[in-house]
Design an enzyme around this catalytic site. Structure first.
Site, PDB file in Angstrom:
ATOM      1  CG  ASP A   2      -1.919   1.039   1.079  1.00  9.32           C
ATOM      2  OD1 ASP A   2      -3.174   0.656   0.364  1.00  9.32           O
ATOM      3  OD2 ASP A   2      -1.786   2.136   1.790  1.00  9.32           O
ATOM      4  CG  ASN A  60      -4.337  11.443  -6.109  1.00  9.46           C
ATOM      5  OD1 ASN A  60      -4.181  11.758  -7.342  1.00  9.46           O
ATOM      6  ND2 ASN A  60      -4.914  10.475  -6.021  1.00  9.46           N
ATOM      7  CG  HIS A  96      -7.286  13.169  -9.444  1.00  6.52           C
ATOM      8  ND1 HIS A  96      -7.066  12.295  -8.732  1.00  6.52           N
ATOM      9  CD2 HIS A  96      -8.101  13.880  -9.080  1.00  6.52           C
ATOM     10  CE1 HIS A  96      -7.963  12.564  -7.872  1.00  6.52           C
ATOM     11  NE2 HIS A  96      -8.649  13.647  -8.182  1.00  6.52           N
ATOM     12  CG  ASP A 129      -3.889   8.854 -13.134  1.00  8.73           C
ATOM     13  OD1 ASP A 129      -4.067   8.299 -12.202  1.00  8.73           O
ATOM     14  OD2 ASP A 129      -4.658   9.433 -14.109  1.00  8.73           O
ATOM     15  CG  ASP A 177      -3.178   3.955  -2.304  1.00 13.67           C
ATOM     16  OD1 ASP A 177      -4.012   3.302  -2.228  1.00 13.67           O
ATOM     17  OD2 ASP A 177      -2.711   4.719  -1.578  1.00 13.67           O
ATOM     18  NE  ARG A 212      16.125  -5.880  -5.588  1.00 13.43           N
ATOM     19  CZ  ARG A 212      16.043  -7.206  -5.565  1.00 13.43           C
ATOM     20  NH1 ARG A 212      17.254  -7.736  -5.056  1.00 13.43           N
ATOM     21  NH2 ARG A 212      15.110  -8.049  -5.977  1.00 13.43           N
TER      22      ARG A 212
END
Lengths: 205, 328
Positions: free
Chosen positions: B203, B211, B216, B220, B246, B267
Site C-alpha cells: 500500500d 493527489n 490526479h 497517475d 494505490d 528493495r
C-alpha cells in the site's frame, strides 16, 4: 461493455463479404493504408478488416463502395470495375484467375461458363448468395451479359473481370455498357495475343 | 426407337477411338496390346509397346487375386482397379469387355487421383475427353483449397483477437500490471497446486497527499512509476497486480524464504521512496508491505492468505510506514 458485431452470421450476405474484402485488398494495394483508414472511419468500421468468410449486412458493399468513391474522388462504377480487374490480375491472388480459367479453353467458352459460375461457386460455398448471370449470344462473337444481384456494384465488377480475362485468354474484345446497363462484348479476334499460361495442375505452394 | 440393337454394329477407326477415349487400351483375344489411347500412353511411357501383355503393364488391385485380363473380366464382370507397374500414377479405375466377333478386349480407364495425375504428368485439356468433368473437379479442388485457407486465416485472426481480448481483460490499463481478476486466478491456481510462494500486499504511503496537492495526473504518474518498479524488481514468472487505487499485490513464485522475501520487499520500498519528478515538481511517496508465505498457511487457502497479508500490511503501517513486515 457494449459489443457491436460488425458481421451478421445468419442474416448477412456472403457476397457482400467477398466484395468488401476485394475492395479492401484493392484500396490497400493500390492507394495505401491511409486511404483505407479514411474509408473505414467514414464507414464506421473500426476493425478496418472485412472477413471474406463471414457475412455482412446486405447492401454494405455498395455503401462502402460509395465511400471509397468519395474518398478517392472517382466514380463508383470505375472503382468497382477496377476491383474486378484487380481480382484477376493481382499476382498475389492468382487463385481467382485460375478458378475462372477452369471455365473453358477459349474466351467464348469462358463467357458461356459464366452462367454456370454461380452454381459452381455454391458447390464450394453453399450459403453464398451469388448473382444470377445471364449470357445472350446476340450474334456471331457478340454477347450481352446481365447480372442480377442485390449489390449494385456487381455488374461493374463482372465487367472488370471479363475485361481482364479477355486479356488473359489473349482475345481482342470491345467491352461496353449497353441498354438497361447490360455488358456488351464483341470478340474481334479470339487469338489476338498469346494467352497467359494456364496449367490444369495447381501450382505447388 | 432402334430397330434391332443386337444387329447394330458401329465401326470406329483408331483415331476416333483415341479422341473419344484417350485412356483406352485395346487388347487382342490373348491379352496383348493392339492400341493405346494417347493419354494412357503418357502414363505408361516406355511400357506402352504394341504386343505388351496386360499383366506386364499393370498390377491388378481389384478384383482381388486377379492377374491377367481374363481373370479380371471373369471375376469382376467388367469393372476393375489397377496400378501401372511403372508407378507414375497411383491408380486407375475402369471397365472393359470383350468385343463381339473376334474376341478383342476394349478397356477404358480414368485416374483415381486426378489432381496428382494432372500434376505429375503435366496434363492439359487436350489429354482428356471433352465430356470428362476434369475442369469441374479441379475447379472444386482449388475452390475448396482457397476456402479452407481463408478459413484458416480467419481462425488465426480470431485467435489473435481472442488472446488480445483475454490479455486486456486481465490487465490494469494504467500500470500495465495484472488486475484483480487476473491476480485472483493466479492465486487460486497456486493455492490449489499447494505451490511454494510468497505473497506481498503493498500500500502506498502519502499517496493521497500527492493527489491532493499536485492533482490526479501526478497521482497517475506515481502509479505508473510504481508499476514500472514492480515489473523491474520481479521476475517474469512472478505476478504483480494493482487491485485498488494505490494497492498492489505481488506473488513471488517458487521461493519464500524469509530473507529473500524481506530483501525483495525492502528493495521495492527503497525504489518507491526515491523522489519522482512530475512536471518540474517532486512527488514523493513511500510504501508499506505485508508479507505471507504459502508454507505458513496450513490450509493454503486464497482468502486466508489475503487476510493474513492484509494483517501484516496493517502491522507495517502501524509500525511507522515505509516498512515491510513478514507474518509468520
Amino acid at each position: 461493455m457494449q459489443v457491436r458485431l460488425a458481421a451478421e452470421p445468419l442474416t448477412g450476405s456472403g457476397m457482400d463479404a467477398l466484395l468488401l474484402r476485394s475492395l479492401q485488398t484493392y484500396v490497400l494495394g493500390t492507394f495505401g493504408s491511409a486511404k483505407w483508414q479514411e474509408v473505414c472511419s467514414l464507414a464506421d468500421h473500426p476493425s478496418q478488416m472485412f472477413e471474406p468468410m463471414l457475412h455482412y449486412s446486405p447492401g454494405l458493399a455498395d455503401r462502402v463502395g460509395d465511400i471509397v468513391s468519395r474518398v478517392l474522388g472517382r466514380p463508383v462504377e470505375a472503382i468497382w470495375e477496377d476491383v474486378g480487374t484487380y481480382l484477376v490480375t493481382n499476382p498475389d491472388r492468382d487463385g481467382i484467375r485460375r478458378l475462372l480459367r477452369f471455365g473453358g479453353v477459349s474466351f467464348s467458352d469462358f463467357l458461356h461458363s459464366l452462367e454456370e459460375l454461380p452454381a459452381r461457386a455454391k458447390l464450394a460455398l453453399p450459403d453464398l448468395d451469388p448473382p444470377e448471370v445471364l449470357l445472350d449470344e446476340v450474334g456471331p462473337d457478340r454477347f450481352e451479359l446481365r447480372c442480377r444481384s442485390h449489390i449494385r456494384g456487381i455488374q461493374r465488377v463482372v465487367m472488370g473481370v471479363v475485361t481482364a480475362m479477355a486479356d488473359d485468354y489473349g482475345a481482342l474484345c470491345l467491352i461496353d455498357t449497353g441498354a438497361d446497363d447490360c455488358i456488351t462484348i464483341a470478340v474481334l479476334d479470339s487469338r489476338h495475343a498469346t494467352a497467359k499460361a494456364f496449367d490444369l495442375a495447381m501450382p505447388e505452394v | 426407337m432402334h430397330a434391332d440393337l443386337s444387329r447394330f454394329r458401329l465401326k470406329l477407326d483408331i483415331m476416333t477411338l483415341a479422341r473419344f477415349m484417350p485412356m483406352h487400351l485395346l487388347l487382342d483375344a490373348d491379352g496383348c496390346a493392339l492400341s493405346f489411347g494417347p493419354t494412357l500412353a503418357q502414363v505408361l511411357q516406355g511400357d506402352a509397346k504394341l504386343g505388351a501383355r496386360f499383366e506386364d503393364m499393370f498390377e491388378v488391385r481389384a478384383p482381388g487375386g486377379a492377374v491377367t485380363i481374363d481373370d479380371v473380366l471373369a471375376r469382376a464382370g467388367n469393372r476393375f482397379r489397377i496400378a501401372p507397374r511403372n508407378g507414375l500414377v497411383s491408380g486407375l479405375r475402369g471397365h472393359g469387355q470383350r468385343l463381339p466377333g473376334d474376341g478383342r478386349i476394349l478397356l477404358n480407364m480414368t485416374f483415381i487421383d486426378l489432381i496428382a495425375a494432372t500434376r505429375s504428368l503435366a496434363l492439359s485439356d487436350s489429354d482428356f475427353a471433352a465430356s470428362e468433368l476434369v475442369r469441374e473437379v479441379l475447379f472444386l479442388a482449388e475452390a475448396n483449397a482457397s476456402v479452407t485457407s481463408e478459413l484458416r486465416g480467419l481462425n488465426l485472426r480470431l485467435e489473435g483477437a481472442r488472446v488480445a481480448a483475454v490479455e486486456e481483460a486481465m490487465t490494469d490499463p494504467l500500470t500495465g500490471l495484472r488486475n484483480r481478476r487476473a491476480f485472483d486466478l493466479v492465486l487460486e491456481r497456486l493455492c490449489a497446486a499447494r505451490a511454494n510462494f510468497g505473497l506481498m500486499h503493498l500500500d502506498l504511503d502519502y499517496f493521497k497527499a500527492v493527489n491532493d496537492t499536485l492533482g490526479h495526473a501526478a497521482g497517475d504518474f506515481v502509479l505508473e512509476n510504481v508499476g514500472r518498479i514492480l515489473r523491474d524488481q520481479l521476475r517474469t514468472e512472478d505476478c504483480a497486480a494493482r487491485i485498488g487505487g494505490d494497492e498492489f499485490v505481488m506473488i513471488v513464485a517458487g521461493r519464500s524464504d524469509p530473507r529473500s522475501m524481506m530483501t525483495i520487499a525492502n528493495r521495492i520500498i527503497a525504489k518507491i521512496r526515491e523522489p519522482m519528478m512530475f512536471e518540474g515538481q517532486v512527488a514523493q511517496v513511500s510504501a508499506s508491505i505485508g508479507i505471507v508465505r504459502s508454507l505458513n498457511c496450513k490450509d493454503s487457502n486464497a482468502s486466508h492468505m489475503i487476510a493474513a497479508a492484509d494483517r501484516a500490511l496493517y502491522a507495517a503501517k502501524h509500525a511507522g510506514r515505509g516498512l515491510a513486515i513478514l507474518h509468520d
